[in-house]
Design a protein around this motif. Sequence first.
Motif, PDB file in Angstrom:
ATOM      1  N   LEU A   1      14.959  21.330  -0.874  1.00  0.00           N
ATOM      2  CA  LEU A   1      14.591  22.555  -1.586  1.00  0.00           C
ATOM      3  C   LEU A   1      15.768  23.523  -1.710  1.00  0.00           C
ATOM      4  CD1 LEU A   1      11.028  23.250  -0.140  1.00  0.00           C
ATOM      5  CD2 LEU A   1      11.720  21.786  -2.061  1.00  0.00           C
ATOM      6  N   SER A   2      16.760  23.375  -0.853  1.00  0.00           N
ATOM      7  CA  SER A   2      17.932  24.241  -0.929  1.00  0.00           C
ATOM      8  C   SER A   2      19.087  23.602  -1.685  1.00  0.00           C
ATOM      9  CB  SER A   2      18.394  24.624   0.487  1.00  0.00           C
ATOM     10  OG  SER A   2      18.737  23.471   1.235  1.00  0.00           O
ATOM     11  N   ASP A   3      18.881  22.385  -2.173  1.00  0.00           N
ATOM     12  CA  ASP A   3      19.921  21.705  -2.955  1.00  0.00           C
ATOM     13  C   ASP A   3      19.864  22.218  -4.390  1.00  0.00           C
ATOM     14  OD1 ASP A   3      21.423  19.871  -4.512  1.00  0.00           O
ATOM     15  OD2 ASP A   3      21.098  18.282  -3.040  1.00  0.00           O
ATOM     16  N   PRO A   4      20.942  22.838  -4.891  1.00  0.00           N
ATOM     17  CA  PRO A   4      20.894  23.405  -6.245  1.00  0.00           C
ATOM     18  C   PRO A   4      20.768  22.360  -7.345  1.00  0.00           C
ATOM     19  CG  PRO A   4      23.131  23.461  -5.377  1.00  0.00           C
ATOM     20  CD  PRO A   4      22.242  23.048  -4.242  1.00  0.00           C
ATOM     21  N   ASP A   5      21.015  21.102  -7.035  1.00  0.00           N
ATOM     22  CA  ASP A   5      20.948  20.054  -8.040  1.00  0.00           C
ATOM     23  C   ASP A   5      19.641  19.274  -8.017  1.00  0.00           C
ATOM     24  OD1 ASP A   5      23.520  20.546  -9.094  1.00  0.00           O
ATOM     25  OD2 ASP A   5      24.440  19.431  -7.443  1.00  0.00           O
ATOM     26  N   ILE A   6      18.689  19.720  -7.188  1.00  0.00           N
ATOM     27  CA  ILE A   6      17.386  19.052  -7.079  1.00  0.00           C
ATOM     28  C   ILE A   6      16.278  20.063  -7.346  1.00  0.00           C
ATOM     29  CG2 ILE A   6      15.812  17.749  -5.612  1.00  0.00           C
ATOM     30  CD1 ILE A   6      18.290  16.193  -6.002  1.00  0.00           C
ATOM     31  N   HIS A   7      15.386  19.754  -8.265  1.00  0.00           N
ATOM     32  CA  HIS A   7      14.176  20.549  -8.476  1.00  0.00           C
ATOM     33  C   HIS A   7      12.972  19.631  -8.294  1.00  0.00           C
ATOM     34  CE1 HIS A   7      16.003  23.967 -11.194  1.00  0.00           C
ATOM     35  NE2 HIS A   7      16.655  23.798 -10.051  1.00  0.00           N
ATOM     36  N   ILE A   8      12.024  20.060  -7.489  1.00  0.00           N
ATOM     37  CA  ILE A   8      10.756  19.347  -7.331  1.00  0.00           C
ATOM     38  C   ILE A   8       9.667  20.202  -7.987  1.00  0.00           C
ATOM     39  CG2 ILE A   8       9.092  18.368  -5.711  1.00  0.00           C
ATOM     40  CD1 ILE A   8      11.343  18.092  -3.692  1.00  0.00           C
ATOM     41  N   TYR A   9       8.888  19.595  -8.876  1.00  0.00           N
ATOM     42  CA  TYR A   9       7.857  20.325  -9.617  1.00  0.00           C
ATOM     43  C   TYR A   9       6.478  19.730  -9.350  1.00  0.00           C
ATOM     44  CZ  TYR A   9      11.619  22.406 -12.410  1.00  0.00           C
ATOM     45  OH  TYR A   9      12.742  23.100 -12.820  1.00  0.00           O
ATOM     46  N   GLY A  10       5.474  20.621  -9.336  1.00  0.00           N
ATOM     47  CA  GLY A  10       4.099  20.186  -9.212  1.00  0.00           C
ATOM     48  C   GLY A  10       3.195  20.978 -10.145  1.00  0.00           C
ATOM     49  N   ARG A  11       2.092  20.361 -10.535  1.00  0.00           N
ATOM     50  CA  ARG A  11       1.107  21.046 -11.381  1.00  0.00           C
ATOM     51  C   ARG A  11      -0.077  21.457 -10.512  1.00  0.00           C
ATOM     52  NH1 ARG A  11      -0.993  17.650 -16.266  1.00  0.00           N
ATOM     53  NH2 ARG A  11      -2.234  16.640 -14.617  1.00  0.00           N
ATOM     54  N   TRP A  12      -0.332  22.758 -10.463  1.00  0.00           N
ATOM     55  CA  TRP A  12      -1.396  23.295  -9.631  1.00  0.00           C
ATOM     56  C   TRP A  12      -2.764  22.761 -10.056  1.00  0.00           C
ATOM     57  CZ3 TRP A  12      -0.976  25.269  -5.092  1.00  0.00           C
ATOM     58  CH2 TRP A  12       0.140  26.036  -4.717  1.00  0.00           C
ATOM     59  N   ALA A  13      -3.572  22.449  -9.060  1.00  0.00           N
ATOM     60  CA  ALA A  13      -4.971  22.061  -9.278  1.00  0.00           C
ATOM     61  C   ALA A  13      -5.737  22.408  -8.013  1.00  0.00           C
ATOM     62  CB  ALA A  13      -5.095  20.573  -9.579  1.00  0.00           C
ATOM     63  N   ASP A  14      -6.658  23.351  -8.111  1.00  0.00           N
ATOM     64  CA  ASP A  14      -7.406  23.846  -6.943  1.00  0.00           C
ATOM     65  C   ASP A  14      -6.413  24.375  -5.908  1.00  0.00           C
ATOM     66  OD1 ASP A  14      -9.812  23.151  -8.165  1.00  0.00           O
ATOM     67  OD2 ASP A  14      -9.660  21.092  -7.412  1.00  0.00           O
ATOM     68  N   ASP A  15      -6.391  23.788  -4.692  1.00  0.00           N
ATOM     69  CA  ASP A  15      -5.492  24.283  -3.661  1.00  0.00           C
ATOM     70  C   ASP A  15      -4.316  23.332  -3.420  1.00  0.00           C
ATOM     71  OD1 ASP A  15      -6.937  22.228  -2.600  1.00  0.00           O
ATOM     72  OD2 ASP A  15      -7.305  23.184  -0.661  1.00  0.00           O
ATOM     73  N   GLY A  16      -4.054  22.452  -4.393  1.00  0.00           N
ATOM     74  CA  GLY A  16      -2.947  21.511  -4.245  1.00  0.00           C
ATOM     75  C   GLY A  16      -2.329  21.185  -5.588  1.00  0.00           C
ATOM     76  N   PHE A  17      -1.803  19.972  -5.706  1.00  0.00           N
ATOM     77  CA  PHE A  17      -1.151  19.537  -6.943  1.00  0.00           C
ATOM     78  C   PHE A  17      -1.778  18.230  -7.405  1.00  0.00           C
ATOM     79  CE2 PHE A  17       2.020  21.914  -4.506  1.00  0.00           C
ATOM     80  CZ  PHE A  17       2.362  22.896  -5.431  1.00  0.00           C
ATOM     81  N   ASP A  18      -1.986  18.127  -8.706  1.00  0.00           N
ATOM     82  CA  ASP A  18      -2.539  16.876  -9.239  1.00  0.00           C
ATOM     83  C   ASP A  18      -1.511  16.084 -10.031  1.00  0.00           C
ATOM     84  OD1 ASP A  18      -2.309  18.320 -11.587  1.00  0.00           O
ATOM     85  OD2 ASP A  18      -4.387  17.997 -12.229  1.00  0.00           O
ATOM     86  N   ALA A  19      -0.287  16.584 -10.107  1.00  0.00           N
ATOM     87  CA  ALA A  19       0.789  15.887 -10.806  1.00  0.00           C
ATOM     88  C   ALA A  19       2.125  16.436 -10.312  1.00  0.00           C
ATOM     89  CB  ALA A  19       0.670  16.055 -12.322  1.00  0.00           C
ATOM     90  N   GLY A  20       3.181  15.662 -10.512  1.00  0.00           N
ATOM     91  CA  GLY A  20       4.481  16.126 -10.052  1.00  0.00           C
ATOM     92  C   GLY A  20       5.614  15.264 -10.564  1.00  0.00           C
ATOM     93  N   CYS A  21       6.831  15.727 -10.292  1.00  0.00           N
ATOM     94  CA  CYS A  21       8.027  14.980 -10.643  1.00  0.00           C
ATOM     95  C   CYS A  21       9.219  15.589  -9.914  1.00  0.00           C
ATOM     96  CB  CYS A  21       8.284  14.976 -12.156  1.00  0.00           C
ATOM     97  SG  CYS A  21       8.687  16.613 -12.838  1.00  0.00           S
TER      98      CYS A  21
END
Length: 257
Positions: A163-183
Motif C-alpha cells: 500500500l505504500s509502494d507508489p507503483d502499486i494500486h489495489i482497487y476494490g468495488r464496494w458492496a455492503d461491508d466488503g468488496f465484490d470485485a477488485g484488481c
Amino acid sequence: MTGNSSQSKILKHRAWSDAEKARICAANNADLYQAVFRAHGLPDQRTNAFWSSDAIAPPYYSNMTTLDPDAMEEQLVEIGWLTDRLGRRPGFKDGFSRFNLVDKGFQLLFSASWIWAEPHKISARAPQEWVRIRDAAALQRWEHSWKESGSPTDADVFTLGLLSDPDIHIYGRWADDGFDAGCIVNRSPEAVGISNIFSLAGTPQVFRDAVSLATVAFSPDLPLVGYERGAALDEMTKLGFKPVGQLRIWLSDEGGM
C-alpha cells in the motif's frame, strides 16, 4: 509541446514488435513479483535474463520468471540453483514458452497470452463505487473477497507494504461491508500492468472497470499490459487488447509452487 510529446510516445509504442511487447509485459509482471516479495520481506534478485527468489514464495507466486527468450542456458542454471536452495523444483514462469520441462520433473499448470493495448484505444473513465485500498482493514476485506473468487489459501498474499509502494494500486468495488470485485494495477517505466481481476458475481463489466482504473491510475500515455487465458482473454480482447506472446507456468511434479 505536450500533445506532440504524447503523440511521439504513442507512435513509439506502435513501432514495437510483438516480441518487444512480450518482453515489456514480462518485465512489468516481474516488477509486480518483486514488489510482492519485498512487501513480505523476502529476498530476490534480478538480471537481464530472469527474476528469482530462493525464499518460500507466497501462494500463487513462482520463484522465477524469465525476462529474455534467448537466455535459456542461464535460466536453466538458475532453475538448478533454486532447486538446490529450496530442496525441490521451483515454481517457474516461462515468460516466452521456450521450455519443455516435463522430463526435468515439472508439470505444466497452464498456458496464457501476454496482452497489450495501446493507450489511445482505452477510455479514461473512472468507474463509480471503486476505491483504492489504503489501510489494513480494507486490504483484509479485499483479500478475503479475492480468495472467495477462486484463490483459496490460508496465507496472507498481499501485505501492507504494497500500500505504500507508489507503483502499486489495489482497487476494490464496494458492496455492503466488503468488496465484490477488485484488481491490481502496477506501473513500470514502459507500461502499466493489470492483474488479479476478480468479480464475485462473475460479471464481464469488471474487466472494463479494471481497464478504466489502470488508465487513470498512472500516465495515460503508457500502454496497458497483462496476461490472460480463456474467457478472461476473450473479454480483454473485446476491450482492445491483443495477444503479443505466450507464457507457461510450470510446477514441480511433487506438487505445489
